[in-house]
Design an enzyme around this catalytic site. Structure first.
Site, PDB file in Angstrom:
ATOM      1  N   MET A 111       0.856  -1.192   0.000  1.00  0.00           N
ATOM      2  CA  MET A 111       0.000   0.000   0.000  1.00  0.00           C
ATOM      3  C   MET A 111       0.891   1.241   0.000  1.00  0.00           C
ATOM      4  O   MET A 111       0.868   2.068   0.928  1.00  0.00           O
ATOM      5  CB  MET A 111      -0.910  -0.015   1.236  1.00  0.00           C
ATOM      6  CG  MET A 111      -2.004  -1.041   1.196  1.00  0.00           C
ATOM      7  SD  MET A 111      -3.264  -0.663  -0.068  1.00  0.00           S
ATOM      8  CE  MET A 111      -3.000  -1.999  -1.208  1.00  0.00           C
ATOM      9  N   HIS A 112       1.704   1.372  -1.090  1.00  0.00           N
ATOM     10  CA  HIS A 112       2.654   2.480  -1.173  1.00  0.00           C
ATOM     11  C   HIS A 112       1.970   3.842  -0.964  1.00  0.00           C
ATOM     12  O   HIS A 112       2.342   4.609  -0.070  1.00  0.00           O
ATOM     13  CB  HIS A 112       3.296   2.518  -2.562  1.00  0.00           C
ATOM     14  CG  HIS A 112       3.916   1.239  -3.028  1.00  0.00           C
ATOM     15  ND1 HIS A 112       5.104   0.775  -2.548  1.00  0.00           N
ATOM     16  CD2 HIS A 112       3.512   0.328  -3.957  1.00  0.00           C
ATOM     17  CE1 HIS A 112       5.428  -0.345  -3.166  1.00  0.00           C
ATOM     18  NE2 HIS A 112       4.477  -0.645  -4.020  1.00  0.00           N
ATOM     19  N   ASP A 113       1.011   4.138  -1.835  1.00  0.00           N
ATOM     20  CA  ASP A 113       0.443   5.490  -1.862  1.00  0.00           C
ATOM     21  C   ASP A 113      -0.435   5.809  -0.648  1.00  0.00           C
ATOM     22  O   ASP A 113      -0.375   6.938  -0.130  1.00  0.00           O
ATOM     23  CB  ASP A 113      -0.350   5.687  -3.171  1.00  0.00           C
ATOM     24  CG  ASP A 113       0.562   5.604  -4.388  1.00  0.00           C
ATOM     25  OD1 ASP A 113       1.777   5.818  -4.241  1.00  0.00           O
ATOM     26  OD2 ASP A 113       0.057   5.315  -5.484  1.00  0.00           O
TER      27      ASP A 113
END
Ligand code: BDR
Ligand code: CA
Length: 318
Positions: A240-242
């Site tokens: 869940m980078h962003d």
């Protein structure tokens, strides 16, 4: 309440595409401490027209069609590398507001100097263009948070030495790093540690809330895609980078930061790779360096606390 702008290469809703921008957009709307005032799109995970249509569709799905969306850069500043995506069968292309993203960014910040935080979760092309358009843009931001870079490790990939967003447009990253703004970088060092697994995706897909069910289905498809691409059936989660970059606004306790001088490589061999020097005033070998701190870099994350925050906040979507 944190007033923000999201600059995104959103691809949730396109088959086989990364889904984390979609979750980041949903988080901006679901977190009661955040007030999303503008969305700008950029080519990255998919082409900018596809990203724009998918963003408008997702805002409808989230019951927030009034949030203004402006289309941004199709190509990176210098070397063309735009990815061509496609809309799902039967979805018609849609048109956003007429002004280009860079103009919308400049106008928003001029109208509210010192009040808006920009969270950039795609290649930095629009941000660099806004800085070129208005030399006062960088200084007019309250804060700039960027999902990009990898600082304590590297990608171990000769074909993509930099993290994707920075690698797509390193010249734009260079423009941002030399703009005088002290940006906060949330890089792969921390984002790879916050993950949604198959069990969570399945539970989402079974939800009776339309966005959650939709996001769950596309998350399952994305995990399948990652497993197939890596030739590893054991892959059972995705990063869940962003959303972590968005979470940095309302949950400062989740991340540990260090001041650094950050530079990006623009040459061929290590194109897009970044260097974070945490002691810019002196070299380890006694040289006088005299480099200015131009960034804060996230160096640690409380992944369990992020997961709680993410699950609870997503659960608020009605
Ligand atoms: C970044 O690249 C994209 O694929 C993701 O949406 C994220 O912004 C991670 O490297
Ligand atoms: Ca992204």
């Amino acid at each position: 309440m944190e007033r923000l702008i999201l600059d995104t290469d959103l691809a949730m809703g396109a088959p086989g595409s990364d889904i984390d921008d979609g979750f980041a957009l949903a988080l901006c709307l679901a977190d009661p401490q955040l007030d999303l005032e503008l969305v700008t799109t950029v080519g990255g995970n998919t082409d900018v027209d596809t990203a724009t249509t998918l963003t408008l569709e997702l805002l409808d799905r989230l019951g927030r069609p009034e949030v203004p969306v402006h289309r941004g850069a199709r190509d990176p500043l210098v070397r063309p590398r735009a990815r061509q995506g496609s809309l799902p069968a039967g979805m018609a292309p849609r048109e956003p507001r007429p002004e280009p993203a860079a103009t919308a960014l400049v106008e928003a910040v001029r109208a509210h100097p010192g009040e808006l935080t920009l969270v950039a979760i795609g290649p930095l092309t629009n941000v660099a263009l806004a800085m070129r358009l208005d030399p006062g843009f960088a200084g007019g931001l309250k804060r700039l948070v960027i999902m990009g870079g990898v600082f304590l490790q590297h990608t171990n990939e000769a074909g993509m030495p930099g993290e994707f967003n920075i690698w797509c447009d390193p010249e734009a990253a260079h423009a941002v790093l030399t703009s005088g703004v002290r940006a906060d970088f949330v890089g792969l060092d921390v984002t790879l540690r916050v993950r949604v697994d198959r069990a969570q995706a399945e539970a989402m897909a079974a939800s009776d809330q339309p966005f959650t069910a939709f996001a769950g289905q596309y998350t399952q498809a994305w995990i399948d895609h990652l497993a197939e691409r890596g030739g590893d059936e054991a892959v059972d989660s995705c990063a869940m980078h962003d959303p972590l970059a968005v979470a940095a606004l309302s949950r400062p306790d989740l991340l540990t930061w260090r001041d650094a001088y950050v530079a990006v490589e623009l040459g061929d061999r290590l194109r897009g790779a970044m260097l974070a020097d945490f002691h810019p005033e002196r070299g380890k070998h006694g040289q006088e360096m005299d480099l200015e701190v131009n960034a804060r870099v996230a160096v640690d994350v409380d992944a369990a606390a992020f997961n709680d925050y993410f699950t609870t906040t997503m659960g608020e979507i009605r």
